[in-house]
Design a protein around this motif. Structure first.
Motif, PDB file in Angstrom:
ATOM      1  N   THR A  31       0.828  -1.210   0.000  1.00 22.58           N
ATOM      2  CA  THR A  31       0.000   0.000   0.000  1.00 22.58           C
ATOM      3  C   THR A  31       0.858   1.254   0.000  1.00 22.58           C
ATOM      4  OG1 THR A  31      -1.668  -1.225   1.268  1.00 22.58           O
ATOM      5  CG2 THR A  31      -1.907   1.165   1.162  1.00 22.58           C
ATOM      6  N   ARG A  32       1.933   1.227   0.765  1.00 21.90           N
ATOM      7  CA  ARG A  32       2.830   2.386   0.789  1.00 21.90           C
ATOM      8  C   ARG A  32       3.435   2.623  -0.589  1.00 21.90           C
ATOM      9  NH1 ARG A  32       8.164   3.484   4.684  1.00 21.90           N
ATOM     10  NH2 ARG A  32       8.250   5.732   4.263  1.00 21.90           N
ATOM     11  N   CYS A  33       3.815   1.560  -1.261  1.00 17.67           N
ATOM     12  CA  CYS A  33       4.380   1.704  -2.608  1.00 17.67           C
ATOM     13  C   CYS A  33       3.349   2.287  -3.573  1.00 17.67           C
ATOM     14  CB  CYS A  33       4.885   0.356  -3.114  1.00 17.67           C
ATOM     15  SG  CYS A  33       6.395  -0.230  -2.302  1.00 17.67           S
ATOM     16  N   TRP A  34       2.111   1.815  -3.488  1.00 19.33           N
ATOM     17  CA  TRP A  34       1.059   2.339  -4.370  1.00 19.33           C
ATOM     18  C   TRP A  34       0.860   3.839  -4.155  1.00 19.33           C
ATOM     19  CZ3 TRP A  34      -2.802  -2.035  -2.695  1.00 19.33           C
ATOM     20  CH2 TRP A  34      -2.463  -3.220  -3.353  1.00 19.33           C
ATOM     21  N   LEU A  35       0.687   4.230  -2.886  1.00 20.75           N
ATOM     22  CA  LEU A  35       0.383   5.628  -2.591  1.00 20.75           C
ATOM     23  C   LEU A  35       1.564   6.548  -2.871  1.00 20.75           C
ATOM     24  CD1 LEU A  35      -1.760   5.455   0.680  1.00 20.75           C
ATOM     25  CD2 LEU A  35      -2.509   5.540  -1.695  1.00 20.75           C
ATOM     26  N   GLU A  36       2.763   6.099  -2.510  1.00 19.77           N
ATOM     27  CA  GLU A  36       3.914   6.975  -2.715  1.00 19.77           C
ATOM     28  C   GLU A  36       4.310   7.056  -4.187  1.00 19.77           C
ATOM     29  OE1 GLU A  36       7.111   7.337  -0.085  1.00 19.77           O
ATOM     30  OE2 GLU A  36       5.918   6.917   1.717  1.00 19.77           O
ATOM     31  N   GLU A  37       3.955   6.052  -4.980  1.00 23.13           N
ATOM     32  CA  GLU A  37       4.172   6.189  -6.424  1.00 23.13           C
ATOM     33  C   GLU A  37       3.338   7.346  -6.967  1.00 23.13           C
ATOM     34  OE1 GLU A  37       3.600   3.928 -10.732  1.00 23.13           O
ATOM     35  OE2 GLU A  37       3.474   2.753  -8.877  1.00 23.13           O
ATOM     36  N   ILE A  38       2.076   7.411  -6.556  1.00 23.39           N
ATOM     37  CA  ILE A  38       1.218   8.514  -6.992  1.00 23.39           C
ATOM     38  C   ILE A  38       1.789   9.847  -6.525  1.00 23.39           C
ATOM     39  CG2 ILE A  38      -1.072   9.560  -6.766  1.00 23.39           C
ATOM     40  CD1 ILE A  38      -2.173   6.699  -6.370  1.00 23.39           C
ATOM     41  N   ALA A  39       2.152   9.906  -5.235  1.00 24.16           N
ATOM     42  CA  ALA A  39       2.659  11.154  -4.661  1.00 24.16           C
ATOM     43  C   ALA A  39       3.971  11.576  -5.312  1.00 24.16           C
ATOM     44  CB  ALA A  39       2.844  10.995  -3.151  1.00 24.16           C
ATOM     45  N   LEU A  40       4.836  10.612  -5.609  1.00 24.93           N
ATOM     46  CA  LEU A  40       6.130  10.936  -6.210  1.00 24.93           C
ATOM     47  C   LEU A  40       5.959  11.407  -7.654  1.00 24.93           C
ATOM     48  CD1 LEU A  40       9.183  11.052  -5.956  1.00 24.93           C
ATOM     49  CD2 LEU A  40       9.279   8.619  -6.561  1.00 24.93           C
ATOM     50  N   ARG A  41       5.131  10.718  -8.415  1.00 22.35           N
ATOM     51  CA  ARG A  41       4.914  11.135  -9.808  1.00 22.35           C
ATOM     52  C   ARG A  41       4.301  12.538  -9.871  1.00 22.35           C
ATOM     53  NH1 ARG A  41       5.773   7.313 -13.620  1.00 22.35           N
ATOM     54  NH2 ARG A  41       5.830   5.117 -12.955  1.00 22.35           N
TER      55      ARG A  41
ATOM     56  N   ASP B  74      23.499   4.702  -0.664  1.00 24.70           N
ATOM     57  CA  ASP B  74      23.557   4.622  -2.122  1.00 24.70           C
ATOM     58  C   ASP B  74      22.155   4.672  -2.720  1.00 24.70           C
ATOM     59  OD1 ASP B  74      26.307   4.357  -1.953  1.00 24.70           O
ATOM     60  OD2 ASP B  74      26.237   2.163  -1.968  1.00 24.70           O
ATOM     61  N   GLU B  75      21.210   4.009  -2.067  1.00 26.71           N
ATOM     62  CA  GLU B  75      19.831   4.012  -2.556  1.00 26.71           C
ATOM     63  C   GLU B  75      19.241   5.418  -2.485  1.00 26.71           C
ATOM     64  OE1 GLU B  75      17.732   1.044  -0.330  1.00 26.71           O
ATOM     65  OE2 GLU B  75      19.241  -0.482  -0.761  1.00 26.71           O
ATOM     66  N   HIS B  76      19.478   6.113  -1.379  1.00 22.99           N
ATOM     67  CA  HIS B  76      18.988   7.488  -1.244  1.00 22.99           C
ATOM     68  C   HIS B  76      19.567   8.380  -2.341  1.00 22.99           C
ATOM     69  CE1 HIS B  76      18.043   7.005   3.332  1.00 22.99           C
ATOM     70  NE2 HIS B  76      17.047   6.617   2.574  1.00 22.99           N
ATOM     71  N   ARG B  77      20.850   8.227  -2.596  1.00 24.25           N
ATOM     72  CA  ARG B  77      21.501   9.055  -3.615  1.00 24.25           C
ATOM     73  C   ARG B  77      20.902   8.793  -4.994  1.00 24.25           C
ATOM     74  NH1 ARG B  77      26.019   6.921  -3.352  1.00 24.25           N
ATOM     75  NH2 ARG B  77      26.691   8.039  -1.492  1.00 24.25           N
TER      76      ARG B  77
ATOM     77  N   LEU C 296      12.449   3.868  -5.453  1.00 20.74           N
ATOM     78  CA  LEU C 296      11.805   4.098  -4.161  1.00 20.74           C
ATOM     79  C   LEU C 296      11.066   2.853  -3.685  1.00 20.74           C
ATOM     80  CD1 LEU C 296      11.176   6.151  -1.911  1.00 20.74           C
ATOM     81  CD2 LEU C 296       9.094   6.758  -3.182  1.00 20.74           C
ATOM     82  N   THR C 297      10.299   2.229  -4.567  1.00 23.08           N
ATOM     83  CA  THR C 297       9.549   1.043  -4.155  1.00 23.08           C
ATOM     84  C   THR C 297      10.488  -0.119  -3.832  1.00 23.08           C
ATOM     85  OG1 THR C 297       9.200   0.455  -6.487  1.00 23.08           O
ATOM     86  CG2 THR C 297       7.464   1.710  -5.394  1.00 23.08           C
ATOM     87  N   SER C 298      11.575  -0.240  -4.575  1.00 24.20           N
ATOM     88  CA  SER C 298      12.572  -1.265  -4.268  1.00 24.20           C
ATOM     89  C   SER C 298      13.190  -1.020  -2.896  1.00 24.20           C
ATOM     90  CB  SER C 298      13.657  -1.277  -5.341  1.00 24.20           C
ATOM     91  OG  SER C 298      14.697  -2.174  -5.003  1.00 24.20           O
ATOM     92  N   HIS C 299      13.433   0.231  -2.589  1.00 25.07           N
ATOM     93  CA  HIS C 299      13.984   0.649  -1.294  1.00 25.07           C
ATOM     94  C   HIS C 299      13.099   0.150  -0.152  1.00 25.07           C
ATOM     95  CE1 HIS C 299      16.129   3.386   1.421  1.00 25.07           C
ATOM     96  NE2 HIS C 299      14.985   3.936   1.778  1.00 25.07           N
ATOM     97  N   TYR C 300      11.790   0.315  -0.288  1.00 22.93           N
ATOM     98  CA  TYR C 300      10.862  -0.124   0.751  1.00 22.93           C
ATOM     99  C   TYR C 300      10.773  -1.648   0.822  1.00 22.93           C
ATOM    100  CZ  TYR C 300       9.264   4.742   0.970  1.00 22.93           C
ATOM    101  OH  TYR C 300       9.194   6.105   1.121  1.00 22.93           O
TER     102      TYR C 300
END
Length: 234
Positions: free
Chosen positions: A96-106, A193-196, A214-218
Motif C-alpha cells: 500500500t505504501r508503494c502504491w500511494l507513494e508512487e502517486i505522490a512521487l509522480r 547509495d539508494e537514497h543518492r 523508491l519502491t525497491s527501497h521499501y
C-alpha cells in the motif's frame, strides 16, 4: 515507558484536555513505535493513567486517535490493545505504501520547481551526514527524523494533504515493524547509495526510474525485517 506527563492547573478545561490528549497520544505513539508497548499488549486504563499521569478523558481521546490510525485496536467490551504485528500485515503495508507513494512521487515530479529541488537536496545532505555507526539502523530520534524528512521531501510537491497524511501513517506503521525487528545491521551502508540514486532520478525528472528505486527501497527494508525472524506469519 515514556516519562510521566505533568498536568497544569487549567484555565479552560476543554483546551487543557485537548493539549493533554495530544501529549499522551504522542507519548503512547512513541512507545508503540519504539516497541516498548509490544504488539497485542493490553492497554489497561488505570495503569496508563498512572504511567502517563493523565486523566480519563484525554487518555480515551488519545487511544481513539491511535485506533483511528491503526496503532491500537479497540475490542468490544474489552478495551484497547496494541495492534498485532505479522509478516502478512507488513507485506500489505509495504504494498500500500508503494502504491500511494508512487502517486505522490509522480505528482511531485510533475509539479517540481526550484523550491522542491532545494528541499530534496537539503534533506539528502542532512541524512547523508548522519554517522550510522557500524552500518546500524536509524536508532536515535535525530537519525530517524532526518531519514523521515528525506522521504517526506520526495513527495512534498504532490499537492494533496490527504495523500501526504496517509503516507505519513504508513511510514509510522512500517517504522514500528523495523523497530520491533531490532534490525541492527541495516543495509551495511547500501541505504545511502539508494537514497543518492533516488535523489538523482527525481532531480533529473526520471519519474519511472525514481518510482522503481523508491519502491525497491521499501521492499528491501521489508525483506530485512521479515528475515530477522521476529514476526509471526499472520
Amino acid at each position: 515507558m515514556a516519562d510521566k506527563l505533568a498536568e497544569n492547573n487549567p484555565v479552560d478545561s476543554s483546551t487543557q484536555n485537548e493539549t493533554l490528549a495530544s501529549s499522551v497520544y504522542q507519548a503512547l505513539l512513541d512507545d508503540i513505535l519504539a516497541g516498548k508497548l509490544i504488539p497485542g499488549h493490553k492497554l489497561r486504563l488505570q495503569a496508563l493513567k498512572n504511567d502517563y499521569n493523565v486523566g480519563n478523558s484525554p487518555l480515551r481521546e488519545a487511544l481513539n486517535r491511535l485506533s483511528a490510525n491503526g496503532m491500537v485496536v479497540r475490542e468490544e467490551n474489552k478495551g484497547f490493545r496494541v495492534s498485532p504485528a505479522s509478516i502478512s500485515e507488513l507485506q500489505e503495508l509495504i504494498r500500500t505504501r508503494c502504491w500511494l507513494e508512487e502517486i505522490a512521487l509522480r505528482e511531485s515530479i510533475r509539479n517540481a520547481n526550484d523550491q522542491y529541488d532545494e528541499r530534496i537536496v537539503l534533506a539528502y545532505h542532512r541524512v547523508s551526514k548522519l554517522a550510522l555507526s557500524n552500518g546500524s539502523s536509524y536508532s536515535s530520534p535525530e537519525q530517524e527524523n532526518k531519514h523521515r524528512e528525506f522521504h517526506q521531501s520526495l513527495i512534498s510537491a504532490c499537492n494533496s494533504k490527504i495523500l501526504l497524511k496517509y503516507c505519513e501513517q504508513l511510514h509510522e506503521q512500517t517504522l514500528r515493524y523495523r523497530n520491533l525487528a531490532a534490525v541492527v545491521q541495516y543495509r551495511e551502508g547500501h541505504e545511502g547509495d539508494e537514497h543518492r540514486a533516488i535523489r538523482d532520478a527525481v532531480l533529473e525528472r526520471k519519474a519511472d526510474i525514481a518510482v522503481d528505486l523508491l519502491t525497491s527501497h521499501y521492499k528491501i527494508t521489508a525483506e530485512i525485517v521479515i528475515s530477522s525472524g521476529s514476526l509471526s506469519q499472520t
